[in-house]
Design a protein around this motif. Structure first.
Motif, PDB file in Angstrom:
ATOM      1  N   ASP A 283     -20.890  13.986  -0.062  1.00 24.83           N
ATOM      2  CA  ASP A 283     -19.701  14.126  -0.224  1.00 24.83           C
ATOM      3  C   ASP A 283     -18.975  14.141   1.120  1.00 24.83           C
TER       4      ASP A 283
ATOM      5  N   ASN B 251     -16.784  12.521   2.662  1.00 20.93           N
ATOM      6  CA  ASN B 251     -15.077  12.386   2.584  1.00 20.93           C
ATOM      7  C   ASN B 251     -13.853  13.396   3.547  1.00 20.93           C
TER       8      ASN B 251
ATOM      9  N   TYR C 158     -10.884  14.530   2.471  1.00 20.62           N
ATOM     10  CA  TYR C 158     -10.200  14.292   1.608  1.00 20.62           C
ATOM     11  C   TYR C 158      -8.079  14.536   2.235  1.00 20.62           C
TER      12      TYR C 158
ATOM     13  N   SER D 149     -19.001   4.411  -5.636  1.00 24.62           N
ATOM     14  CA  SER D 149     -18.532   5.623  -3.976  1.00 24.62           C
ATOM     15  C   SER D 149     -17.257   5.349  -3.717  1.00 24.62           C
TER      16      SER D 149
ATOM     17  N   THR E 254     -14.309   4.435  -4.388  1.00 19.78           N
ATOM     18  CA  THR E 254     -12.758   4.389  -4.217  1.00 19.78           C
ATOM     19  C   THR E 254     -12.967   5.987  -3.879  1.00 19.78           C
ATOM     20  N   LYS E 255     -13.654   6.706  -4.089  1.00 23.86           N
ATOM     21  CA  LYS E 255     -13.253   8.630  -3.123  1.00 23.86           C
ATOM     22  C   LYS E 255     -12.962   8.620  -2.020  1.00 23.86           C
ATOM     23  N   THR E 256     -13.126   7.376  -1.802  1.00 24.97           N
ATOM     24  CA  THR E 256     -13.081   7.308   0.829  1.00 24.97           C
ATOM     25  C   THR E 256     -12.283   6.443   0.333  1.00 24.97           C
TER      26      THR E 256
ATOM     27  N   LYS F 173      -9.646   7.085  -1.578  1.00 25.61           N
ATOM     28  CA  LYS F 173      -8.673   7.691  -1.816  1.00 25.61           C
ATOM     29  C   LYS F 173      -8.037   8.643  -0.926  1.00 25.61           C
TER      30      LYS F 173
ATOM     31  N   TRP G 296     -11.435   0.344  -3.698  1.00 24.43           N
ATOM     32  CA  TRP G 296     -12.463   0.397  -2.420  1.00 24.43           C
ATOM     33  C   TRP G 296     -12.820   0.341  -1.476  1.00 24.43           C
TER      34      TRP G 296
END
Length: 776
Positions: free
Chosen positions: A73, A75, A77, A419, A421-423, A425, A433
């Motif tokens: 991961d 990203n 955050y 995957s 969708t996490k980026t 956010k 996404w």
């Protein structure tokens, strides 16, 4: 004498095939001296590239999922906390400060791609599987040497005479069973003697050799100081006559009449044990008949490859010349070998079929190298670059009647939508996404390590492929399947667009025009902006696609109505600068590199359809002037893109000129990227340099686009036919709307054509400059 009769029959069948399908034969009169001279074989899962050397032969082995690294991961955050400040700086025209903040807060965590050298970091790298080496005992002077790749059969051969004995080596990667086959025969009994062994530079933990088999296994690094991808190989050696023995890690065959070698390669990417998978694959090897294996392989391959045929008439055919000579002559003597262009087109289709396997669970699409690599650390990790390269790999599959070969890429996009969708956010606190300019088999979606190249989003561009697959297939079930993916990408952009204070348009921010930069009024160079033209075109295209999909599926989705309401407030697809060109950014900045390899602001010309000589002639004129200033040169894929641009501008002669430049011989040792030296290697691989397969796919797609277009509201026959291609015929090309098209032409005019599709459909055509409406 059985072996000799079989040898003669096999050699005769090869000669007959050569005579029957001359325009589909690549051949050479000498062994490969380097990797870029070897011919590629592949069945979408495994690949091999023999060098054809007489005595010391080497065969490169590949497997499409041979990736180091592991899921991570990357990203950041906390990035979304800085996005507002970045956007405000851009609104104030402080682009260099915004870029500094992007580099500090709006990039990936960790090592990212390792700056393109990620074999030992979590991002990983596509890697070579290893080498199968042979030391042949051949007595006598060698004559009559010939090495071939028959594109119509997906079979390679090496033949030569030594003394009075003729040797034949045949190679293919089975499209019926997932293993490679090598067959060694000769006109003299007991003539085959060799030692063979497997070699890989690193990561082999277990190697076992018996008189019948070689097996090996290991793990690639996961980037976290642990074990990553498990892989295994198995080689089975079967002989007629002669003897076999083991010495060290080699199988030695002495005085055999005929030898069959099977090679199975596997990883645990699809969650199976690779050692067991290989054993199961080859457990019945002793019962197999070579001719049956070859016949089933050819049947399965040809069922796909033979969908399209292309003949470009020549005054004199050039197939008697070795392929490397033809490449040089095509470049140096334009118009004297139209068959070379037809061969290059079909080679692109061949590579599509050979480098991905849509019928296989968890199939991977072709990467920057297709599935062929000879290094542990492949250039740029051999990954999926998403600011044009992975997309270009698929530009020819629909028109080339290979629609199902789009599906592994579409499935990859669907995985990235999860995957991503996490980026979305992490970097914007946004719905939907997003993915940035690169990804791998592990689902990487974060930005790259640097703003100048890593800050361009790619999710909208990827959706162009989702929508275009529907336009070609008219498959509503598929459209319903991918509608949530289209909608999710649009939701991200809809939520993150900002209003440009100067124009009032809603644009992306921050972003870049891929890999390009400009000079600010204060003299500083930067890349980060609001609303580069490519983004404006992509966002508009995506919003329109969602609205059209909603209409086709009769969903009456309120979100589609929101997108329709936003469309009038987006920038137009083209803004023409005072110089008469398409502006690359919202402002007419000074270009740092006027002949930059990317021409991203012409996305609206290709692959999108906003710019047209028929419907938007002013924009087309601006695009033409943009290309004139950009120039015809560039890296391999850049030249391929320009072929497509000029084809869309209906200028076939200019498109053919760039095809000629794309085939500029890259025969020296120019395998390292220095921004120049692009062209084509002796094995027809595209030289970026080094090799990137996207140029092959893009060049092949460009040839199809010269012959047939279907994006402008009608099916246009021969829209960009060069004068040099005055006569010819093509069958099996695909057009949007689900149509199959055959065309025959003479003296530059359509002589005959056939359209196949849904009975009762009315098809709008443009034939020899005249519009026609034809009912099927």
């Amino acid at each position: 004498m059985v072996t000799i009769r079989l040898f003669v029959a096999s050699l005769l069948s090869i000669c007959l095939v050569q005579a029957y399908s001359q325009d589909l034969m690549m051949w050479y009169d000498k062994p490969a001296a380097r990797w870029e001279e070897r011919v590629p074989l592949g069945n979408g899962q495994i690949g091999m590239m023999p060098d054809g050397k007489v005595h010391d032969e080497s065969i490169v082995l590949n497997e499409i999922s041979m990736w180091s690294g592991s899921p991570e991961d990357p990203n950041n955050y906390n990035a979304h906390q800085s996005v507002g400040r970045i956007q405000q700086l851009l609104k104030e025209g402080k682009n260099e400060l915004a870029e500094q903040l992007v580099n500090e807060n709006f990039v990936c965590k960790g090592l990212g791609s390792g700056l393109g050298n990620g074999a030992s970091v979590p991002y990983g790298s596509f890697q070579n599987f290893g080498y199968l080496n042979f030391l042949h005992t051949i007595e006598g002077d060698v004559t009559a040497y010939k090495r071939t790749l028959d594109l119509s059969r997906a079979v390679a051969t090496t033949t030569f005479k030594a003394g009075e004995t003729t040797y034949l080596r045949e190679y293919f990667t089975s499209f019926d069973k997932n293993f490679a086959v090598i067959r060694l025969t000769a006109t003299k009994r007991k003539a085959i003697t060799f030692a063979t062994h497997f070699y890989r530079d690193e990561n082999i933990s277990d190697m076992r050799v018996t008189t019948d088999d070689m097996t090996w296994s290991g793990n690639l690094p996961d980037g976290f100081a642990g074990k990553g991808m498990a892989f295994a190989g198995k080689v089975k050696v079967l002989t007629k006559g002669g003897t076999k023995l083991v010495y060290d890690n080699q199988i030695i065959v002495k005085q055999a009449d005929e030898v069959l070698i099977y090679v199975a390669l596997s990883t645990d990417y699809s969650r199976h044990d690779p050692v067991q998978a290989n054993a199961k694959m080859l457990q019945a090897a002793k019962r197999w008949r070579y001719r049956t294996l070859l016949a089933q392989h050819q049947k399965n391959f040809s069922a796909v490859f033979d969908r399209v045929s292309l003949q470009l008439d020549d005054v004199q055919r050039k197939m008697a010349e070795p392929t490397d000579v033809r490449i040089r002559n095509f470049f140096e003597n334009p118009g004297q070998d139209n068959g070379m262009a037809a061969l290059y087109y079909q080679f692109g289709r061949y590579l599509s079929i050979a480098s991905t396997a849509p019928h296989v669970k968890d199939a991977l699409p072709p990467n920057l190298q297709g599935l062929w690599a000879h290094e542990i650390q492949t250039p740029w990790n051999g990954d999926y670059h998403l600011n044009i390269n992975a997309q270009m790999n698929h530009w020819g599959v629909e028109s080339g009647n290979l629609s199902e070969y789009h599906r592994p890429f579409i499935d990859l996009i669907k995985r990235l939508a999860v995957s991503g969708t996490k980026t979305a956010k992490a970097y914007y606190d946004a719905p939907g996404w997003v993915v940035y300019m690169m990804t791998n088999v592990w689902g990487y979606t974060a930005p790259g390590e640097q703003a100048s190249w890593g800050a361009s989003t790619a999710s909208g561009w990827l959706c162009n492929h989702l929508w275009d697959h529907y336009l070609f297939t008219q498959d509503k079930k598929y459209l319903a399947e991918i509608y949530p993916v289209l909608k999710g990408a649009a939701a991200f952009y809809h939520a993150t667009l900002v209003q440009d204070p100067r124009s009032g348009w809603w644009v992306t921010s921050p972003s870049v025009s891929p890999e390009n930069a400009f000079r600010l009024p204060n003299g500083k160079t930067t890349a980060v902006v609001m609303g580069p033209t490519i983004d404006n075109q992509i966002v508009r295209e995506l919003f329109e696609s969602v609205c059209k999909a909603d209409e086709v599926l009769a969903l009456q989705d309120p979100f589609a109505k929101q997108l329709a309401d936003r469309l009038p407030h987006l920038p137009p697809p083209v803004v023409i600068s005072p110089s008469g060109r398409v502006m690359e950014w919202l402002e007419d900045y000074e270009e740092v590199e006027p002949q930059h390899r990317h021409v991203s602001h012409l996305y609206g010309l290709y692959p999108a359809s906003f710019i047209s000589p028929v419907t938007t002639p002013d924009w087309a004129a601006a695009a033409r002037k943009t290309l004139d200033v950009r120039g015809d040169e560039g890296t391999g894929w850049s030249r391929a893109w320009k072929i497509l641009f000029w084809a869309r501008l209906h200028d076939g002669d200019h498109a053919l000129e760039i095809l000629r430049q794309l085939l500029k011989p890259a025969f020296a040792n120019d395998t390292s990227y220095d921004g120049v030296g692009a062209g084509t290697y002796p094995n027809l691989f595209c030289a970026h340099p080094p090799f990137q397969i996207d140029g092959n796919f893009g060049g092949s797609a460009g040839i199809a686009e010269m012959l047939l277009q279907s994006h402008d509201g009608y099916v246009h026959l021969l829209p960009a036919l060069p004068k040099m291609w005055s006569s010819g015929k093509v069958s099996g090309l695909k057009a949007r709307g689900g149509y199959t098209v055959d065309i025959a032409w003479e003296d530059g005019k359509v002589k005959d054509y056939k359209i196949y599709g849904q009975k009762g459909d009315q098809v709008k055509l443009l034939v020899n400059g005249e519009e026609r409406l034809e009912r099927l």
